[in-house]
Design a protein around this motif. Structure first.
Motif, short mmCIF file in Angstrom:
data_model
loop_
_atom_site.label_atom_id
_atom_site.label_comp_id
_atom_site.label_asym_id
_atom_site.label_seq_id
_atom_site.Cartn_x
_atom_site.Cartn_y
_atom_site.Cartn_z
N ASN A 271 -26.58 -9.49 -18.01
CA ASN A 271 -26.01 -8.71 -19.12
C ASN A 271 -24.48 -8.77 -19.09
OD1 ASN A 271 -28.49 -7.89 -20.15
ND2 ASN A 271 -28.59 -6.10 -18.83
N TRP A 272 -23.90 -8.76 -17.88
CA TRP A 272 -22.44 -8.89 -17.79
C TRP A 272 -21.99 -10.24 -18.33
CZ3 TRP A 272 -19.87 -12.61 -14.82
CH2 TRP A 272 -18.48 -12.51 -14.80
N TRP B 194 -29.30 -2.68 -32.97
CA TRP B 194 -30.21 -3.81 -32.83
C TRP B 194 -29.54 -5.00 -32.13
CZ3 TRP B 194 -28.93 -1.83 -37.75
CH2 TRP B 194 -27.98 -2.55 -38.48
N GLU B 195 -28.25 -5.18 -32.34
CA GLU B 195 -27.56 -6.28 -31.68
C GLU B 195 -27.31 -5.97 -30.21
OE1 GLU B 195 -24.72 -9.85 -32.95
OE2 GLU B 195 -25.05 -8.16 -34.29
N LYS B 196 -27.01 -4.72 -29.91
CA LYS B 196 -26.87 -4.32 -28.50
C LYS B 196 -28.18 -4.54 -27.75
CE LYS B 196 -23.47 -0.66 -29.41
NZ LYS B 196 -23.23 0.81 -29.37
N ASP B 197 -29.29 -4.14 -28.36
CA ASP B 197 -30.59 -4.29 -27.68
C ASP B 197 -30.98 -5.75 -27.55
OD1 ASP B 197 -30.55 -1.59 -27.67
OD2 ASP B 197 -32.39 -1.29 -28.79
N TYR B 198 -30.63 -6.56 -28.55
CA TYR B 198 -30.96 -7.98 -28.48
C TYR B 198 -30.24 -8.66 -27.32
CZ TYR B 198 -31.22 -12.90 -29.83
OH TYR B 198 -31.42 -14.27 -29.82
N ASN B 199 -29.04 -8.19 -27.00
CA ASN B 199 -28.27 -8.77 -25.89
C ASN B 199 -28.73 -8.27 -24.53
OD1 ASN B 199 -26.59 -10.35 -27.55
ND2 ASN B 199 -25.24 -8.61 -27.96
N LEU B 200 -29.63 -7.27 -24.50
CA LEU B 200 -30.21 -6.84 -23.23
C LEU B 200 -31.30 -7.81 -22.81
CD1 LEU B 200 -30.53 -2.99 -23.79
CD2 LEU B 200 -28.75 -4.19 -22.51
N GLN B 201 -31.76 -7.67 -21.56
CA GLN B 201 -32.80 -8.55 -21.05
C GLN B 201 -34.17 -8.07 -21.53
OE1 GLN B 201 -32.08 -11.40 -19.31
NE2 GLN B 201 -30.03 -10.75 -19.94
N PRO B 202 -35.04 -8.99 -21.94
CA PRO B 202 -36.40 -8.57 -22.29
C PRO B 202 -37.18 -8.18 -21.05
CG PRO B 202 -36.23 -10.95 -22.34
CD PRO B 202 -34.84 -10.44 -22.10
N MET B 203 -38.18 -7.35 -21.24
CA MET B 203 -39.04 -6.97 -20.12
C MET B 203 -39.77 -8.20 -19.59
SD MET B 203 -41.92 -3.98 -20.06
CE MET B 203 -42.76 -3.52 -18.55
N ASN B 204 -40.15 -8.17 -18.31
CA ASN B 204 -40.83 -9.31 -17.71
C ASN B 204 -42.01 -9.74 -18.55
OD1 ASN B 204 -39.08 -9.29 -15.56
ND2 ASN B 204 -40.37 -7.98 -14.30
N ALA B 205 -42.27 -11.07 -18.54
CA ALA B 205 -43.38 -11.60 -19.32
C ALA B 205 -44.72 -11.03 -18.85
CB ALA B 205 -43.39 -13.12 -19.23
N THR C 14 -23.51 -12.07 -20.60
CA THR C 14 -23.67 -12.04 -22.06
C THR C 14 -22.52 -11.32 -22.72
OG1 THR C 14 -26.09 -12.06 -21.79
CG2 THR C 14 -25.23 -11.37 -23.92
N ARG C 15 -22.13 -10.15 -22.18
CA ARG C 15 -21.00 -9.41 -22.74
C ARG C 15 -19.71 -10.21 -22.65
NH1 ARG C 15 -23.53 -5.12 -19.91
NH2 ARG C 15 -21.98 -5.34 -18.24
N ARG C 16 -19.54 -10.92 -21.57
CA ARG C 16 -18.34 -11.75 -21.39
C ARG C 16 -18.27 -12.86 -22.43
NH1 ARG C 16 -17.03 -16.38 -18.54
NH2 ARG C 16 -14.91 -16.45 -17.68
N LYS C 17 -19.41 -13.50 -22.70
CA LYS C 17 -19.44 -14.54 -23.72
C LYS C 17 -19.13 -13.98 -25.09
CE LYS C 17 -22.83 -17.43 -23.71
NZ LYS C 17 -24.22 -17.94 -23.65
N VAL C 18 -19.66 -12.79 -25.37
CA VAL C 18 -19.41 -12.15 -26.67
C VAL C 18 -17.92 -11.85 -26.84
CG1 VAL C 18 -19.81 -10.07 -28.02
CG2 VAL C 18 -21.72 -11.21 -26.90
N ARG C 19 -17.28 -11.32 -25.78
CA ARG C 19 -15.85 -11.02 -25.87
C ARG C 19 -15.03 -12.28 -26.09
NH1 ARG C 19 -17.01 -7.30 -21.58
NH2 ARG C 19 -16.30 -8.87 -20.07
#
Length: 920
Positions: free
Chosen positions: A638-639, A660-671, A641-646
């Motif tokens: 997640n860090w 919705w964009e904040k949640d999309y950048n979070l990690q999905p739950m394990n498969a 991803t935030r760095r790339k966004v900045r």
């Protein structure tokens, strides 16, 4: 419920949406492809939260005010009134546009409202926002039998006598002077969860007046709304064909990149929760559950269930129950350890070992290992006593009984939770067939006995052949584990001689400990590497079996992964516990691997110290690694991803993103869902129970880890992962059967550890048969005088094999070459009629060991079965409450219906439409 259908005719398109279990949308293929579509242009808006839609403008024109907060927090449509219930994500560049357009058209035909937003970061990413109106929610809630509150609970207090009431008053007055329970959460910070204080019943639109509806927008909570929307999406077609249906297939073929419900805003707030309250349920969960400051508090399980669903709530309920039950086990284990510390100075065996400066032990390896005094192992003898003392047998029996009590009381706890969460009468729906199973066996069909519809069918011969191949693969992988353990054994055998010839005196004098320590660390690395391989093999074998449904696939995969990882984690521990030093032969006639390497011997103070080191190092390293992977890995991702966004946004870094964009950048739950969390705890449960007789501190280490684990998992779910779909479950599934199997195995292994690995039985035999107190029926420390000398045999140095003869002749001990040395075994001296044959004491010890195993196992199993019989699965007060509630619900439904009819009768009289033949 009767299926009601309505038809909408518009040109060539004719859409039917029956209110049934499966949504069957008919469409004209030509129009679906060629007609102008609203999916991309009319519904798509750039990611600008300040822009208003036509709906919002219409509302403002009509004089209706739209809360500005709702428009800007990213949880609502642009009109500020329609709450977002579900998010779909896709890319414009994805070629599956046709399937997506048809799917979204059918979504709107089903009554769901839709809006689209482009990503602020990448214009190729499109977010589809879905909202379910009240009519759709009510219709499907009735289909899904969603239980909703309809009447406040009435609590009846049992009749109490005056004497008992006086005692209660005195106790309550005394409690005022005591501090409040620090582990309970502050009730003022927790919201009043209405579902827990109300009777519930399956929702019905015809009886809607019975339910407590203060506000239609909040009657169904967010988790329930998302579950209903997901239920609808799983039954919508995207293409012509019997099996071209459901969101899961679109996610599998890449039409959509992600699908998830939204978190309820930020988990942080500028204001304190104590002064300003919680901003939302996510913030409340973070402050009261995921924060490290509340590590000693009980979990708010009702709030967890409300936010994440019953399945995740049950996992945390089980984890909390397991952690709470570890407290007595950890306390008793610590007591056993402290008992060893207190009695260390009075231990006759340790004293004799430390004072045995005149006893010279034979070398433990070929050539390079020197002779050593028995007193050199004084420290190891004392450490062994800390774990192997008079309280060890009691602790082993206690842990076997503890495992049974834990499982039996969990049944009762689960029953209470199932009652409180309305899971008693809940039954899983008929599961859909896996797409892979349909594709493989679509040519053969037979009627489903439940639904009465034709479905793909797998022949018995085909199923058996696949199971045989899968079982062969499992057997092969277990052989790989055994081969890895064999490699570790060879490493131990080779390096003990290398460390014995090392230049550093510290390593040279502690060659066996250095060998054990390095072997354990190498074994841990092999375990972690093989776990990656096992996951791929388990996936391959499970897919090869072609399970029919997702639950069958999950159970098969779970069983394989547990079996692989359990064998991988415990195989070397089994070797140390039951094989190390047992089949080495004796000096002059050692057994060898491939007729080359001499098998490793135990330390002069016994093999238990090696087993303790193995368990302690593996347990600490495994738990540390798991905790890092669970929290550290998502944090780093997640860090990044935030760095790339900045970096991509440049000067617009401070722009706030919608939810919705904040949640999309979070990690999905394990498969695999909660698989990894359960597997980690089940393997820990095995470590805590299977070899606990050799390592009494295992429950304490497990307890400390679990206190951290609860908050780590909570933090991960609340802050680092997308919000998982709320799903229901009645229990922990196949894991309960695995826990029972581990409980049975733990009785057997602890019996063997006490009888074979530890010196408990040899000491007992010596005290009653050969010691100073022989025949007196005593077994105190005074009866152990001479035990060390009696447990050592004599070997003539001249009888050494050429390749085993040490380089040193032992002259450094007495100034002259040694003629004899001692070793651990019960054998005759070299000058007897049968040199180095087994003594009578050996056979007595062997018989006592076998007898102890049989008696211990039968006794503990009898106690376990007696406890299982005596503890009912359902508490009596809960059974009475269930019966009382069933009766009250029937009465309340009757009274509510009667009240409604009386109101209608009065209204008719007022309007002058009274009838003579009315009831009642």
């Amino acid at each position: 419920m009767e299926a009601k259908s309505s038809g909408i005719t518009n040109g060539k398109t004719k859409v039917f949406h029956p209110v049934a279990k499966d949504v069957n949308i008919l469409f004209d293929e030509l129009e679906a492809v060629n007609s102008p579509c609203k999916d991309d242009d009319s519904l798509l808006h750039p990611g600008n939260l300040t822009s208003t839609s036509d709906d919002a403008s219409r509302l403002e024109a009509a004089g209706e005010t739209v809360p500005e907060k709702n428009k800007s927090n990213g949880l609502y449509f642009r009109d500020g009134k329609c709450r977002i219930d579900y998010i779909l994500v896709y890319r414009k560049s994805n070629p599956q546009m046709e399937k997506r357009e048809i799917f979204e058209r059918n979504i709107r035909a089903e009554g769901l409202q839709m809006e689209k937003e482009s990503s602020l970061i990448n214009s190729d990413i499109i977010f589809v926002k879905l909202h379910a109106p009240w009519e759709v929610l009510g219709r499907y809630a009735e289909q899904m039998n969603v239980r909703m509150p309809f009447r406040r609970k009435i609590y009846y207090l049992p009749r109490r006598y005056k004497f008992m009431s006086r005692i209660d008053k005195q106790i309550s007055s005394f409690r005022r002077w005591l501090p409040k329970k620090p582990m309970r959460l502050d009730k003022e910070t927790l919201p009043d969860l209405e579902e827990n204080d109300c009777y519930t019943a399956p929702f019905s639109q015809q009886r809607i007046h019975h339910f407590i509806i203060h506000n239609k927008d909040t009657f169904f909570n967010n988790a329930t709304r998302s579950r209903i929307v997901h239920h609808i999406l799983q039954r919508i077609k995207y293409e012509e064909g019997k099996n071209k249906i459901g969101l899961n297939r679109l996610l599998t073929n890449g039409s959509y990149e992600a699908a998830f419900p939204l978190h309820e805003g930020s988990y942080r707030s500028k204001n304190s929760i104590r002064t300003h309250g919680a901003v939302n349920h996510r913030h409340l969960l973070y402050e009261c559950w995921a924060s490290w400051g509340v590590w000693y508090k009980y979990q708010p399980l009702d709030l967890v269930r409300r936010y994440f669903g019953e399945k995740i709530g049950l996992y945390f309920a089980w984890l909390g129950w397991y952690t709470g039950m570890l407290f007595p086990a950890a306390f008793i284990g610590l007591f056993v350890f402290l008992y060893g510390v207190i009695t260390l100075d009075h231990c006759q065996v340790s004293k004799e070992v430390c004072q045995a400066t005149d006893i010279i032990m034979c070398p433990v390896c070929d050539k390079y290992c020197p002779f050593m005094r028995l007193s050199d192992s004084c420290v190891y003898a004392k450490v062994t006593h800390l774990f192997d003392n008079g309280a060890t047998v009691f602790f082993a029996v206690f842990m076997a009984v503890w495992a049974t009590v834990f499982l039996e009381f969990w049944k009762r706890r689960r029953a209470v939770i199932a009652y409180d969460w309305d899971l008693i009468d809940w039954e899983e729906e008929e599961e859909e067939i896996r797409p892979q199973f349909e594709a493989k066996y679509s040519k053969k069909e037979r009627m489903n006995p439940i639904s009465g519809k034709p479905e793909p069918y797998q022949a018995f011969a085909d199923k058996c052949s696949r199971l045989i191949v899968s079982a062969s693969g499992i057997f092969f992988m277990i052989c790989v584990v055994i081969a890895a353990v064999f490699g570790i054994v060879i490493y131990r055998v080779v390096t003990v001689s290398t460390f014995a010839a090392f230049k550093w005196a510290l390593i040279r004098n502690n060659s066996q400990v250095a060998t054990t320590g390095t072997a354990v660390c190498i074994n841990f690395c092999i375990i972690m590497l093989l776990n990656v391989l096992y996951e791929k093999v388990a996936l391959l074998l499970t897919n090869l079996e072609q399970p029919r449904t997702e639950s069958e696939w999950e159970n098969s995969f779970t069983l394989k992964m547990f079996l692989f990882q359990f064998v991988n984690l415990n195989s070397s521990t089994f070797y140390i516990a039951f094989f190390l030093g047992r089949f080495t032969g004796h000096p002059g006639a050692y057994l060898r691997l491939i007729n080359r390497w001499r098998l490793e011997e135990c330390h002069p103070s016994g093999c238990l110290i090696d087993l303790c080191m193995q368990m302690g190092i593996i347990m600490v390293l495994k738990q540390t690694w798991n905790n890092f992977m669970e929290l550290g890995y998502p944090l780093i991702q997640n860090w990044w991803t935030r760095r790339k966004v900045r970096q991509e946004r440049g000067p617009e870094r401070k722009l706030s993103f919608p939810q919705w964009e904040k949640d999309y950048n979070l990690q999905p739950m394990n498969a695999y869902g909660l698989f990894d969390e359960y597997l980690e705890m089940i393997l820990q449960f095995g470590f805590t129970t299977i070899f606990v007789a050799a390592f009494p501190l295992a429950p304490l280490l497990a307890l400390l880890n679990n206190i951290i684990e609860i908050r780590l998992d909570a933090y991960k779910f609340v802050t680092q992962w997308r919000r998982p779909l709320a799903s229901r479950a009645k229990d922990i599934g196949i894991w309960y059967g695995i826990l029972e199997g581990i409980g049975i195995l733990s009785v057997i292994t602890n019996a063997f550890v006490i009888a074979i690995t530890s010196d408990f039985i040899p000491r007992l035999v010596y005290a009653y048969k050969y010691g100073p107190c022989a025949g007196q029926g005593e077994a105190g420390q005074k009866c152990m005088v001479g035990y060390v000398n009696a447990s050592l045999s004599v070997f003539r140095i001249s009888d050494f094999e050429n390749r085993s003869e040490p380089e040193s002749d032992g002259s450094e001990f007495s100034g002259t070459p040694l003629k004899y040395c001692r070793y651990r075994d019960y054998r005759d001296p070299p000058h007897s009629l049968v040199p180095y044959g087994y003594t009578l004491q050996f056979w007595h010890v062997l018989a006592a060991r076998l007898a102890f195993i049989i008696v211990f196992e039968h006794l503990v199993f009898c106690i376990k079965h007696l406890i299982s019989y005596l503890i009912p699965d359902l508490p009596k007060d809960l059974r009475d409450r269930m019966r009382r509630e069933k009766y009250l619900i029937q009465e309340m439904m009757y009274e509510a219906e009667l009240e409604r009819l009386q109101k209608e009768r009065k209204e008719r009289k007022k309007n002058g439409k009274a009838h003579h033949n009315e009831w009642p």
